[in-house]
Design an enzyme around this catalytic site. Structure first.
Site, PDB file in Angstrom:
ATOM      1  N   LEU A  14       5.362  -7.172   6.907  1.00 25.06           N
ATOM      2  CA  LEU A  14       4.698  -8.384   7.394  1.00 25.06           C
ATOM      3  C   LEU A  14       5.367  -9.636   6.828  1.00 25.06           C
ATOM      4  CD1 LEU A  14       2.414  -9.686   8.973  1.00 25.06           C
ATOM      5  CD2 LEU A  14       0.898  -9.307   7.028  1.00 25.06           C
ATOM      6  N   ALA A  62       1.925  -6.157  -1.756  1.00 26.45           N
ATOM      7  CA  ALA A  62       0.791  -5.254  -2.032  1.00 26.45           C
ATOM      8  C   ALA A  62       1.326  -3.890  -2.418  1.00 26.45           C
ATOM      9  CB  ALA A  62      -0.096  -5.127  -0.790  1.00 26.45           C
ATOM     10  N   TRP A  63       0.456  -3.108  -3.040  1.00 31.75           N
ATOM     11  CA  TRP A  63       0.711  -1.669  -3.185  1.00 31.75           C
ATOM     12  C   TRP A  63       0.196  -1.065  -1.888  1.00 31.75           C
ATOM     13  CZ3 TRP A  63       2.146   1.524  -7.615  1.00 31.75           C
ATOM     14  CH2 TRP A  63       2.133   2.891  -7.314  1.00 31.75           C
ATOM     15  N   ASP A 105      -7.906  -2.944   7.160  1.00 29.50           N
ATOM     16  CA  ASP A 105      -9.042  -2.257   7.775  1.00 29.50           C
ATOM     17  C   ASP A 105      -9.554  -1.126   6.885  1.00 29.50           C
ATOM     18  OD1 ASP A 105      -6.622  -0.883   8.187  1.00 29.50           O
ATOM     19  OD2 ASP A 105      -7.462   0.246   9.868  1.00 29.50           O
ATOM     20  N   TYR A 128      -6.770   2.791  -2.489  1.00 23.94           N
ATOM     21  CA  TYR A 128      -6.107   1.669  -1.814  1.00 23.94           C
ATOM     22  C   TYR A 128      -7.140   0.711  -1.230  1.00 23.94           C
ATOM     23  CZ  TYR A 128      -3.580  -0.844   1.878  1.00 23.94           C
ATOM     24  OH  TYR A 128      -3.073  -1.820   2.708  1.00 23.94           O
ATOM     25  N   LYS A 132      -7.886  -3.157  -2.330  1.00 23.39           N
ATOM     26  CA  LYS A 132      -7.732  -4.258  -1.357  1.00 23.39           C
ATOM     27  C   LYS A 132      -9.029  -5.081  -1.284  1.00 23.39           C
ATOM     28  CE  LYS A 132      -4.659  -5.203   0.721  1.00 23.39           C
ATOM     29  NZ  LYS A 132      -3.521  -6.056   0.307  1.00 23.39           N
ATOM     30  N   TRP A 154      -2.764  -1.176  10.936  1.00 22.52           N
ATOM     31  CA  TRP A 154      -1.833  -0.324  11.687  1.00 22.52           C
ATOM     32  C   TRP A 154      -0.598  -1.097  12.169  1.00 22.52           C
ATOM     33  CZ3 TRP A 154      -4.097   4.135  15.029  1.00 22.52           C
ATOM     34  CH2 TRP A 154      -5.157   4.754  14.362  1.00 22.52           C
TER      35      TRP A 154
HETATM   36  N1  LIG Z   1       1.392  -1.827   6.976  1.00 23.36           N
HETATM   37  C1  LIG Z   1       0.191  -1.738   7.512  1.00 23.36           C
HETATM   38  O1  LIG Z   1      -0.047  -0.961   8.455  1.00 23.36           O
HETATM   39  C2  LIG Z   1      -0.942  -2.592   6.991  1.00 23.36           C
HETATM   40  C3  LIG Z   1      -2.203  -2.397   7.548  1.00 23.36           C
HETATM   41  C4  LIG Z   1      -3.267  -3.190   7.095  1.00 23.36           C
HETATM   42  C5  LIG Z   1      -3.064  -4.155   6.137  1.00 23.36           C
HETATM   43  N2  LIG Z   1      -1.811  -4.311   5.602  1.00 23.36           N
HETATM   44  C6  LIG Z   1      -1.664  -5.333   4.552  1.00 23.36           C
HETATM   45  O2  LIG Z   1      -0.679  -6.255   4.957  1.00 23.36           O
HETATM   46  C7  LIG Z   1       0.035  -6.718   3.816  1.00 23.36           C
HETATM   47  C8  LIG Z   1       1.512  -6.504   4.026  1.00 23.36           C
HETATM   48  O3  LIG Z   1       1.738  -5.102   4.203  1.00 23.36           O
HETATM   49  P1  LIG Z   1       3.163  -4.544   4.587  1.00 23.36           P
HETATM   50  O4  LIG Z   1       2.971  -3.339   5.392  1.00 23.36           O
HETATM   51  O5  LIG Z   1       4.024  -5.646   5.072  1.00 23.36           O
HETATM   52  O6  LIG Z   1       3.680  -4.085   3.151  1.00 23.36           O
HETATM   53  P2  LIG Z   1       5.109  -3.492   2.775  1.00 23.36           P
HETATM   54  O7  LIG Z   1       6.026  -3.476   3.932  1.00 23.36           O
HETATM   55  O8  LIG Z   1       4.874  -2.226   2.013  1.00 23.36           O
HETATM   56  O9  LIG Z   1       5.660  -4.607   1.772  1.00 23.36           O
HETATM   57  C9  LIG Z   1       5.074  -4.765   0.540  1.00 23.36           C
HETATM   58  C10 LIG Z   1       5.812  -5.858  -0.192  1.00 23.36           C
HETATM   59  O10 LIG Z   1       5.313  -5.891  -1.525  1.00 23.36           O
HETATM   60  C11 LIG Z   1       6.414  -5.863  -2.413  1.00 23.36           C
HETATM   61  N3  LIG Z   1       6.087  -5.249  -3.674  1.00 23.36           N
HETATM   62  C12 LIG Z   1       5.522  -4.039  -3.870  1.00 23.36           C
HETATM   63  N4  LIG Z   1       5.415  -3.818  -5.201  1.00 23.36           N
HETATM   64  C13 LIG Z   1       5.924  -4.912  -5.818  1.00 23.36           C
HETATM   65  C14 LIG Z   1       6.062  -5.298  -7.188  1.00 23.36           C
HETATM   66  N5  LIG Z   1       5.671  -4.498  -8.190  1.00 23.36           N
HETATM   67  N6  LIG Z   1       6.614  -6.487  -7.455  1.00 23.36           N
HETATM   68  C15 LIG Z   1       7.013  -7.303  -6.457  1.00 23.36           C
HETATM   69  N7  LIG Z   1       6.904  -7.002  -5.151  1.00 23.36           N
HETATM   70  C16 LIG Z   1       6.356  -5.821  -4.851  1.00 23.36           C
HETATM   71  C17 LIG Z   1       7.464  -5.070  -1.672  1.00 23.36           C
HETATM   72  O11 LIG Z   1       8.710  -5.323  -2.276  1.00 23.36           O
HETATM   73  P3  LIG Z   1       9.849  -4.163  -2.349  1.00 23.36           P
HETATM   74  O12 LIG Z   1      10.406  -4.048  -0.968  1.00 23.36           O
HETATM   75  O13 LIG Z   1      10.816  -4.729  -3.340  1.00 23.36           O
HETATM   76  O14 LIG Z   1       9.170  -2.915  -2.806  1.00 23.36           O
HETATM   77  C18 LIG Z   1       7.323  -5.630  -0.271  1.00 23.36           C
HETATM   78  O15 LIG Z   1       7.997  -6.843  -0.150  1.00 23.36           O
HETATM   79  C19 LIG Z   1      -0.546  -5.974   2.622  1.00 23.36           C
HETATM   80  O16 LIG Z   1      -1.521  -6.766   2.014  1.00 23.36           O
HETATM   81  C20 LIG Z   1      -1.185  -4.753   3.230  1.00 23.36           C
HETATM   82  O17 LIG Z   1      -2.255  -4.291   2.441  1.00 23.36           O
HETATM   83  C21 LIG Z   1      -0.757  -3.560   6.006  1.00 23.36           C
END
Ligand SMILES: NC(=O)c1ccc[n+]([C@@H]2O[C@H](COP(=O)([O-])OP(=O)(O)OC[C@H]3O[C@@H](n4cnc5c(N)ncnc54)[C@H](OP(=O)(O)O)[C@@H]3O)[C@@H](O)[C@H]2O)c1
Length: 286
Positions: A14, A62-63, A105, A128, A132, A154
């Site tokens: 994102l 995020a984790w 979600d 998780y 959140k 998603w």
């Molecule tokens: N993906 C989904 O389907 C989904 C669904 C619902 C909500 N969300 C929410 O949307 C947001 C973005 O999600 P996303 O899917 O884009 O996440 P993502 O692709 O997993 O990216 C997570 C980001 O966090 C960074 N990060 C993780 N651990 C770190 C640490 N210790 N120090 C610094 N940076 C760290 C990662 O950096 P690195 O690349 O260096 O690890 C990456 O830039 C989150 O809040 C997530 O909960 C996502």
């Protein structure tokens, strides 16, 4: 020119979409990630935010590895609650700047059959989801006048591995793939979520918002649509979630009601199949 700081903007699914959308809309964009320093070091964070002078801080760090969070609850909590909490406190001390924080979600138990709006009571089933939820509460509690918490779901989009990409990769290796058919959610395109989040920030909106594409699908339906749009001959076999055990329990039905967003936009968010087609076309897959 408005200035944005995007945490996770270099590598996150994102975060990268936010950087593209914000730059396209004329924002000056700076990113912050692990290569810049330890985000959990409060002094570093304070100095970085102070120097950045961003009008809006988008936290897309995020984790996100939900299954691994079950075995690493403290680490998940640090990223999903302590970090947004720290961001909100720093911005509160600075006296300016909007914090846009992303949630999920998965804060819902998802035992119902109707889409969930912002007034629905969360009841996360997993570490998780719990972390959140704690993150959103910390942000809204610390900085009520200047925070925007966006629950999305998603996600698929360019720049990082995601469910749709994993399905298509599997279809290149196999003739049949098995995908869960009894969990339903809101498939969402990162570029759309990034655009709507930016519009909310530009409109100085605060509080809790559900932001997703319209419509709903099971994982199996999402996979089937992606396979069909790419003209792949792979068969998608529906299986129950019980045949695909995960460490983290997932909601059965976590479709987000985005009526509040629709009222803000003046139209329904576009349907996920339309967004999926655009994503796959842009990737050269459809
Ligand atoms: N993906 C989904 O389907 C989904 C669904 C619902 C909500 N969300 C929410 O949307 C947001 C973005 O999600 P996303 O899917 O884009 O996440 P993502 O692709 O997993 O990216 C997570 C980001 O966090 C960074 N990060 C993780 N651990 C770190 C640490 N210790 N120090 C610094 N940076 C760290 C990662 O950096 P690195 O690349 O260096 O690890 C990456 O830039 C989150 O809040 C997530 O909960 C996502």
């Amino acid at each position: 020119m408005r200035k944005a700081l995007v945490l996770g903007g270099c590598t996150g699914l994102l975060g990268q979409a936010l950087v593209r959308v914000l730059a396209h809309r004329g924002w000056q964009v700076e990113t912050l990630g692990r290569s810049d320093g330890n985000l959990l070091d409060m002094d570093f964070l304070q100095r970085f935010l102070e120097r950045s002078e961003a009008d809006v801080v988008f936290n897309a760090v995020a984790w996100t590895r939900a299954d691994e969070a079950e075995d690493h609850p403290e680490e998940a909590l640090l990223l999903n609650r302590t970090l947004p909490d720290a961001l909100a406190r720093v911005l509160r001390n600075l006296g300016s700047g909007l914090l846009v924080h992303f949630s999920s979600d998965r804060v819902f138990a998802g035992h119902g059959l109707t889409p969930l709006d912002e007034s629905e009571t969360p009841a996360p089933l997993s570490v998780y989801g719990k972390t959140k939820l704690e993150g959103e509460r910390a942000v809204l509690g610390d900085l009520p006048e200047r925070s925007l918490v966006i629950r999305t779901a998603w996600l698929f989009g360019p720049g990082r591995s995601n469910f749709v990409q994993r399905v298509l990769d599997a279809c290149h290796r196999r003739d049949v793939i098995s995908v869960v058919h009894d969990q339903t959610g809101s498939p969402s395109y990162t570029m759309d979520v990034a655009l709507w989040s930016t519009l909310l920030a530009e409109g100085s909106q605060t509080g809790l918002w559900h932001v997703a594409n319209s419509g709903c699908a099971t994982w199996c339906e999402l996979a089937s649509e992606a396979v069909s749009l790419t003209g792949n001959q792979c068969r998608v076999e529906p299986i129950p979630a019980s045949h695909w055990p995960h460490r983290a329990e997932r909601p059965e039905f976590s479709v987000l009601d985005c009526g509040k967003l629709a009222a803000f936009l003046g139209e329904l968010p576009r349907p996920w199949p339309q967004a999926l087609r655009e994503y796959l076309y842009a990737e050269g897959c459809a």
